[in-house]
Design a protein around this motif. Structure first.
Motif, PDB file in Angstrom:
ATOM      1  N   THR A 111      31.264  34.872  39.131  1.00 17.16           N
ATOM      2  CA  THR A 111      32.583  35.185  39.686  1.00 17.16           C
ATOM      3  C   THR A 111      33.287  36.173  38.771  1.00 17.16           C
ATOM      4  O   THR A 111      32.844  36.454  37.659  1.00 17.16           O
ATOM      5  CB  THR A 111      33.466  33.925  39.822  1.00 17.16           C
ATOM      6  N   GLN A 112      34.440  36.648  39.215  1.00 15.67           N
ATOM      7  CA  GLN A 112      35.240  37.575  38.424  1.00 15.67           C
ATOM      8  C   GLN A 112      36.222  36.860  37.520  1.00 15.67           C
ATOM      9  O   GLN A 112      36.967  37.502  36.780  1.00 15.67           O
ATOM     10  CB  GLN A 112      36.001  38.524  39.353  1.00 15.67           C
ATOM     11  N   ALA A 151      37.349  33.916  34.512  1.00 14.97           N
ATOM     12  CA  ALA A 151      36.881  33.232  33.307  1.00 14.97           C
ATOM     13  C   ALA A 151      37.077  31.732  33.423  1.00 14.97           C
ATOM     14  O   ALA A 151      36.438  30.958  32.701  1.00 14.97           O
ATOM     15  CB  ALA A 151      37.637  33.751  32.083  1.00 14.97           C
ATOM     16  N   ASN A 187      24.457  39.012  36.211  1.00 10.90           N
ATOM     17  CA  ASN A 187      24.842  37.614  36.452  1.00 10.90           C
ATOM     18  C   ASN A 187      24.148  36.649  35.493  1.00 10.90           C
ATOM     19  O   ASN A 187      23.834  35.510  35.832  1.00 10.90           O
ATOM     20  CB  ASN A 187      24.575  37.197  37.901  1.00 10.90           C
ATOM     21  N   GLN A 189      33.637  35.328  31.821  1.00  5.76           N
ATOM     22  CA  GLN A 189      32.930  35.194  33.102  1.00  5.76           C
ATOM     23  C   GLN A 189      32.487  33.752  33.287  1.00  5.76           C
ATOM     24  O   GLN A 189      31.711  33.232  32.495  1.00  5.76           O
ATOM     25  CB  GLN A 189      31.722  36.123  33.162  1.00  5.76           C
ATOM     26  N   SER A 210      32.960  47.974  31.279  1.00  5.06           N
ATOM     27  CA  SER A 210      34.069  47.022  31.310  1.00  5.06           C
ATOM     28  C   SER A 210      34.950  47.171  30.075  1.00  5.06           C
ATOM     29  O   SER A 210      36.186  47.162  30.174  1.00  5.06           O
ATOM     30  CB  SER A 210      33.533  45.587  31.394  1.00  5.06           C
ATOM     31  N   LEU A 245      35.400  40.983  31.108  1.00  7.86           N
ATOM     32  CA  LEU A 245      34.458  40.661  30.040  1.00  7.86           C
ATOM     33  C   LEU A 245      35.136  40.898  28.696  1.00  7.86           C
ATOM     34  O   LEU A 245      35.695  41.960  28.445  1.00  7.86           O
ATOM     35  CB  LEU A 245      33.202  41.517  30.172  1.00  7.86           C
TER      36      LEU A 245
END
Length: 520
Positions: free
Chosen positions: A452-453, A455, A138, A448, A113, A501
Motif C-alpha cells: 500500500t501507499q 506506512a 513490493n 510502507q 521517491s 519511503l
C-alpha cells in the motif's frame, strides 16, 4: 561482533518537562512522536557515529566498531536494503576517494521517491563510484534483484587479501539479494516464501528457509569475499537484533539443520506443495560454515530501540508522562490488538481513579503473560503509574513486528490491521474510557505497510461507530484483510499514516496516547 547500541530495553518513565499543552488533536502529537522515531535512524545521523576516517601521518585509517583498517585505495562497497541508498551516500561522504568501486541493491522506486521528497542528503552524487540497482517490487525478490545480487557476488569474489569490503545491510535486504542455489530458480524460491508469508510465518522462519536456499545468505557473501577483510554495518529490522536473521545473515556464518526447514514447511502445511527440487535441497545436510571467521566484523549501528528512545524524548517535550514499554512486540495481530486496547483502559482507569482499576490490572497482566513478549516492562509501568499520582497525560511507546494471516482479497498491512483491530476492541468497551481522549498509531518506519501507499494508520475508540454511521462495516473489512480499504474510505483517508519511503527501516513503532479530557 561489535554493538554500538544496547540490546535490551531499559525502562524509561519520566516526568514531562512541562504541563501538557492544550492540543485538541492527539493525532498531530502521535504523528510528531512517530516521525521523531524515524528520524533517529535515518542514515545521515547514524553513519557519522559509526564510521570515521583518520589521517595518521601520510596514511589513512578507517575506524569502525572499535577496529581500525588501513586504507590504500583498497576499499570496496556493496549493500542491500531499504536504508542502503542513504547509508551509501553517507559512507561516500566519509570515505571519499578511498572508495574504489561499489554496487548496491535497493527497492524499486526508492531513488526517485527520495528525490521527490527532496532528501538530497540521502542520494549519491553524480560522480559516485557506487552503482545503484533497483528491484524487489513490493518487497518481493524478482529478476532485477537477482541481477543485482549477481553483480554483488562478482564484486566480492574478485577481492584479494589486501582488500577491504564494506557491506551495508538493512531491512528488506533479503528480498534484494536473491541468489538461489542451483538448480533452483527464482520462481521456485518465490513460491515457497510467498506461501509461507501468506500463512503468517514469522520473519525468523522465513529467513531460515531463505538461508537454506541461498548462495549468499547465511554467511555466503562473507565466504565469497574471503580472504578480503569484511566489515558489515547493520541496521536491524528484527526483534532481538539477531544478526543472522537480519537480511538472512549474508555476513554471519551459520549452519542450519535440514530438520528445522522441513518442520517449518510442515507447520504451515506446505510439505506437499513446494517444488520437489526444494524438498530435495532442504533435506540435504549443509556443510558447516567456513572456519575463516577472522576476516568478518559485524557492527550493529541502529535498531528499533534507538528510534523509540528518540521518540520518548519527543513525547516528553510535548508534555506526556512517557513509558518505553518494549521493543519486541510480536505475535498474532489479533492478540496484540487486545493488549493495546486493554492497556488504554488500564491507563485511563489510573487517570480517572476508576474503581475497576484493580480488575483491569489483573486482566492485562494475565494477557501479557500469555503473549511472551521479551522485555515487556508492564509491571514497572503499573507501579510507576501508581507512584506518579495525578497524571493527566501518558504516552506508551512500543516497537516490533506483528504477524497477520491474510484471509481475503483486500489490501493492507500489519500496522493498518493492528490499528483497525485496536479500534474494534475499543468499540466493545467505550464506557471504560469515559473521561479520556485516546489515540493509537502503528506505523512502519520504512514508510510502507504491505503493498500500500501508507506506512500505517491512526485509530481511537469512536472510530468504529463513526464508520458504522457512514455505512462502513468494520468486520467485513477485517474479514477481507482490507484495512487499507477501510481507512481510505474513512474521512478521505485522513486516518492513514502516509510518509512516503523514508530511506530507513527498523520494524514498526506503536504510539499510544491517553489524556484526560479537557472538561474533566
Amino acid at each position: 561482533m561489535a554493538r554500538l547500541l544496547p540490546v535490551h530495553v531499559r525502562r524509561v518513565f519520566c516526568q514531562p518537562h512541562s504541563p501538557i499543552r492544550n492540543m485538541a488533536n492527539l493525532q498531530d502529537d502521535a504523528h510528531r512522536i512517530f516521525w521523531s522515531a524515524v528520524s533517529a535512524v535515518l542514515p545521515p545521523r547514524m553513519l557519522p557515529r559509526a564510521l570515521t576516517v583518520r589521517d595518521t601521518g601520510g596514511s589513512s585509517v578507517l575506524e569502525c566498531g572499535g577496529k581500525a583498517f588501513t586504507l590504500k585505495k583498497n576499499l570496496y562497497l556493496v549493500g542491500f536494503g531499504k536504508a542502503v541508498l542513504g547509508m551509501a551516500a553517507a559512507v561516500e561522504q566519509i570515505v571519499g576517494n578511498h572508495l574504489v568501486e561499489g554496487v548496491i541493491s535497493i527497492p524499486q522506486g526508492m531513488e526517485e521517491s527520495l528525490k521527490q521528497a527532496g532528501k538530497r542528503e540521502m542520494l549519491l552524487n553524480t560522480e559516485s563510484r557506487i552503482r545503484v540497482m533497483e528491484g524487489a517490487t513490493n518487497n518481493m525478490p524478482d529478476e532485477a534483484a537477482m541481477r543485482a545480487a549477481g553483480e554483488i557476488q562478482r564484486l566480492a569474489e574478485k577481492l584479494e587479501e589486501q582488500h577491504l569490503l564494506l557491506v551495508l545491510i538493512s531491512g528488506g535486504g533479503s528480498a534484494l539479494l536473491p541468489a538461489p542455489v542451483p538448480p533452483l530458480t527464482l520462481p521456485d524460491k518465490q513460491a515457497i516464501t510467498q506461501q509461507l508469508a501468506l500463512k503468517g510465518a514469522t520473519i525468523q522462519e522465513l529467513n531460515t528457509i531463505r538461508r537454506a536456499l541461498s548462495q549468499l545468505k547465511g554467511g555466503g557473501l562473507s565466504r565469497a569475499a574471503y580472504p578480503a577483510q569484511v566489515v558489515s554495518l547493520i541496521l536491524s529490522d528484527v526483534v532481538g537484533d539477531d544478526l543472522d536473521v537480519i537480511a538472512s545473515g549474508p555476513t554471519v556464518c551459520s549452519a542450519y539443520e535440514a530438520a528445522d526447514c522441513l518442520q517449518i514447511l510442515s507447520r504451515y502445511g506446505l510439505r506437499g506443495s513446494v517444488p520437489a527440487a526444494e524438498e530435495v535441497l532442504l533435506s540435504r545436510p549443509r556443510a558447516e560454515p567456513s572456519q575463516h571467521l577472522g576476516h568478518v566484523h559485524n557492527v550493529l549501528i541502529g535498531s528499533n530501540l534507538m528510534s523509540l528512545r528518540e521518540a520518548g524524548q519527543e513525547s516528553q517535550t510535548l508534555g506526556y508522562l512517557t513509558s518505553l514499554l518494549s521493543a519486541a512486540v510480536s505475535g498474532d495481530v489479533k492478540l496484540v490488538s487486545r493488549f493495546f486496547a486493554l492497556l488504554a483502559e488500564v491507563i485511563c482507569s489510573y487517570i480517572m481513579c476508576a474503581p475497576q482499576r484493580q480488575r483491569l490490572e489483573e486482566k492485562i497482566l494475565a494477557l501479557a503473560s500469555s503473549m511472551d513478549i521479551h522485555d515487556l516492562n508492564l509491571a514497572e509501568l503499573l507501579q510507576d503509574l501508581t507512584e506518579a499520582g495525578g497524571v493527566d497525560a501518558v504516552c506508551v511507546l512500543c516497537g516490533g513486528e506483528t504477524t497477520v494471516q491474510v484471509q481475503g482479497n483486500g489490501r493492507g498491512g500489519r500496522n493498518q490491521e493492528l490499528a483497525l483491530r485496536v479500534a474494534a476492541e475499543w468499540h466493545k468497551c467505550q464506557a471504560a474510557m469515559q473521561g479520556c481522549d485516546v489515540m493509537f498509531l502503528s506505523g512502519g518506519t520504512d514508510g510502507q505497510d504491505g503493498p500500500t501507499q501508507a506506512a500505517g494508520a491512526f485509530s481511537y475508540p469512536e472510530l468504529v461507530e463513526q464508520a458504522r454511521q457512514g455505512g462502513l462495516d468494520t468486520e467485513a473489512f477485517l474479514k477481507d484483510s482490507d484495512s487499507y480499504g477501510f481507512f481510505s474510505h474513512f474521512q478521505n483517508g485522513r486516518r492513514l499514516l502516509v510518509t512516503g519511503l523514508t530511506g530507513t527501516n527498523v520494524m514498526d513503532v506503536q504510539v499510544l496516547l491517553v489524556r484526560r479530557c479537557k472538561d474533566q
